[in-house]
Design a protein around this motif. Structure first.
Motif, PDB file in Angstrom:
ATOM      1  N   LEU A  28       0.845  -1.190   0.000  1.00 55.44           N
ATOM      2  CA  LEU A  28       0.000   0.000   0.000  1.00 55.44           C
ATOM      3  C   LEU A  28       0.877   1.235   0.000  1.00 55.44           C
ATOM      4  O   LEU A  28       1.979   1.224   0.540  1.00 55.44           O
ATOM      5  CB  LEU A  28      -0.882   0.028   1.252  1.00 55.44           C
ATOM      6  N   THR A  29       0.382   2.301  -0.601  1.00 56.76           N
ATOM      7  CA  THR A  29       1.110   3.565  -0.540  1.00 56.76           C
ATOM      8  C   THR A  29       0.667   4.324   0.705  1.00 56.76           C
ATOM      9  O   THR A  29      -0.493   4.270   1.101  1.00 56.76           O
ATOM     10  CB  THR A  29       0.864   4.422  -1.794  1.00 56.76           C
ATOM     11  N   LEU A  30       1.628   4.985   1.329  1.00 55.15           N
ATOM     12  CA  LEU A  30       1.365   5.787   2.525  1.00 55.15           C
ATOM     13  C   LEU A  30       1.635   7.246   2.226  1.00 55.15           C
ATOM     14  O   LEU A  30       2.565   7.578   1.498  1.00 55.15           O
ATOM     15  CB  LEU A  30       2.288   5.372   3.668  1.00 55.15           C
ATOM     16  N   SER A  31       0.826   8.102   2.830  1.00 51.45           N
ATOM     17  CA  SER A  31       1.077   9.544   2.812  1.00 51.45           C
ATOM     18  C   SER A  31       1.464   9.930   4.231  1.00 51.45           C
ATOM     19  O   SER A  31       0.717   9.664   5.171  1.00 51.45           O
ATOM     20  CB  SER A  31      -0.170  10.313   2.396  1.00 51.45           C
ATOM     21  N   VAL A  32       2.654  10.521   4.375  1.00 56.26           N
ATOM     22  CA  VAL A  32       3.138  10.915   5.695  1.00 56.26           C
ATOM     23  C   VAL A  32       3.431  12.414   5.662  1.00 56.26           C
ATOM     24  O   VAL A  32       4.514  12.846   5.286  1.00 56.26           O
ATOM     25  CB  VAL A  32       4.404  10.119   6.088  1.00 56.26           C
ATOM     26  N   PRO A  33       2.434  13.209   6.073  1.00 53.03           N
ATOM     27  CA  PRO A  33       2.634  14.661   6.083  1.00 53.03           C
ATOM     28  C   PRO A  33       3.472  15.096   7.281  1.00 53.03           C
ATOM     29  O   PRO A  33       3.820  14.281   8.142  1.00 53.03           O
ATOM     30  CB  PRO A  33       1.199  15.206   6.185  1.00 53.03           C
ATOM     31  N   ALA A  34       3.782  16.378   7.364  1.00 49.80           N
ATOM     32  CA  ALA A  34       4.566  16.909   8.483  1.00 49.80           C
ATOM     33  C   ALA A  34       3.906  16.571   9.817  1.00 49.80           C
ATOM     34  O   ALA A  34       4.584  16.251  10.793  1.00 49.80           O
ATOM     35  CB  ALA A  34       4.746  18.415   8.343  1.00 49.80           C
ATOM     36  N   ASP A  35       2.581  16.635   9.873  1.00 48.22           N
ATOM     37  CA  ASP A  35       1.837  16.229  11.069  1.00 48.22           C
ATOM     38  C   ASP A  35       1.542  14.739  10.938  1.00 48.22           C
ATOM     39  O   ASP A  35       0.571  14.338  10.297  1.00 48.22           O
ATOM     40  CB  ASP A  35       0.534  17.029  11.174  1.00 48.22           C
ATOM     41  N   ILE A  36       2.403  13.917  11.530  1.00 54.99           N
ATOM     42  CA  ILE A  36       2.288  12.467  11.312  1.00 54.99           C
ATOM     43  C   ILE A  36       0.990  11.872  11.853  1.00 54.99           C
ATOM     44  O   ILE A  36       0.636  10.756  11.487  1.00 54.99           O
ATOM     45  CB  ILE A  36       3.501  11.692  11.873  1.00 54.99           C
ATOM     46  N   THR A  37       0.269  12.606  12.666  1.00 56.80           N
ATOM     47  CA  THR A  37      -1.022  12.101  13.148  1.00 56.80           C
ATOM     48  C   THR A  37      -2.040  12.048  12.006  1.00 56.80           C
ATOM     49  O   THR A  37      -3.080  11.419  12.125  1.00 56.80           O
ATOM     50  CB  THR A  37      -1.591  12.948  14.300  1.00 56.80           C
ATOM     51  N   LYS A  38      -1.723  12.687  10.892  1.00 55.20           N
ATOM     52  CA  LYS A  38      -2.584  12.680   9.708  1.00 55.20           C
ATOM     53  C   LYS A  38      -2.122  11.654   8.671  1.00 55.20           C
ATOM     54  O   LYS A  38      -2.604  11.650   7.538  1.00 55.20           O
ATOM     55  CB  LYS A  38      -2.607  14.068   9.072  1.00 55.20           C
ATOM     56  N   MET A  39      -1.205  10.768   9.040  1.00 53.31           N
ATOM     57  CA  MET A  39      -0.696   9.733   8.145  1.00 53.31           C
ATOM     58  C   MET A  39      -1.850   8.852   7.660  1.00 53.31           C
ATOM     59  O   MET A  39      -2.745   8.511   8.424  1.00 53.31           O
ATOM     60  CB  MET A  39       0.340   8.874   8.885  1.00 53.31           C
ATOM     61  N   SER A  40      -1.831   8.498   6.363  1.00 56.70           N
ATOM     62  CA  SER A  40      -2.897   7.664   5.824  1.00 56.70           C
ATOM     63  C   SER A  40      -2.357   6.664   4.820  1.00 56.70           C
ATOM     64  O   SER A  40      -1.304   6.859   4.223  1.00 56.70           O
ATOM     65  CB  SER A  40      -3.973   8.537   5.163  1.00 56.70           C
ATOM     66  N   ALA A  41      -3.114   5.578   4.652  1.00 59.93           N
ATOM     67  CA  ALA A  41      -2.778   4.539   3.678  1.00 59.93           C
ATOM     68  C   ALA A  41      -3.862   4.527   2.608  1.00 59.93           C
ATOM     69  O   ALA A  41      -5.047   4.709   2.892  1.00 59.93           O
ATOM     70  CB  ALA A  41      -2.706   3.184   4.356  1.00 59.93           C
ATOM     71  N   ASN A  42      -3.453   4.300   1.379  1.00 60.81           N
ATOM     72  CA  ASN A  42      -4.400   4.201   0.268  1.00 60.81           C
ATOM     73  C   ASN A  42      -4.813   2.736   0.119  1.00 60.81           C
ATOM     74  O   ASN A  42      -4.093   1.936  -0.462  1.00 60.81           O
ATOM     75  CB  ASN A  42      -3.767   4.721  -1.015  1.00 60.81           C
TER      76      ASN A  42
END
Length: 83
Positions: A28-42
């Motif tokens: 799966l691809t992950l999005s890891v923004p500067a605020d890691i609490t908003k990390m998400s998986a596609n």
């Protein structure tokens, strides 16, 4: 995510060669923004790889069962706290 099991039409995967439980890899691809609490998986577009043939593809699932931005931070935090 332990129960993640997308249903994919067999004909879409034919170019990858014969897939078995031993040779299939699902990523799966992950999005890891500067605020890691908003990390998400596609979960809507997994990468399917045949480890034997070294062929892979990304599939976009037709089902609405899975999210494009599935929040994973809380799951990872709970897992880490339990270890």
């Amino acid at each position: 995510l332990a129960d993640y099991n997308p249903i994919i039409e067999d004909e879409v995967l034919l170019p990858l060669g014969e897939l078995t439980e031993e040779n299939v890899i699902i990523l799966l691809t992950l999005s890891v923004p500067a605020d890691i609490t908003k990390m998400s998986a596609n979960l809507k577009a997994p990468l399917i790889i045949n480890a034997d043939t070294k062929k892979g593809c990304q599939i976009i699932l037709d089902s609405d069962e899975y999210q494009v931005k599935f929040p994973v931070y809380e799951i990872l935090s709970k897992k880490k706290a339990g270890e």
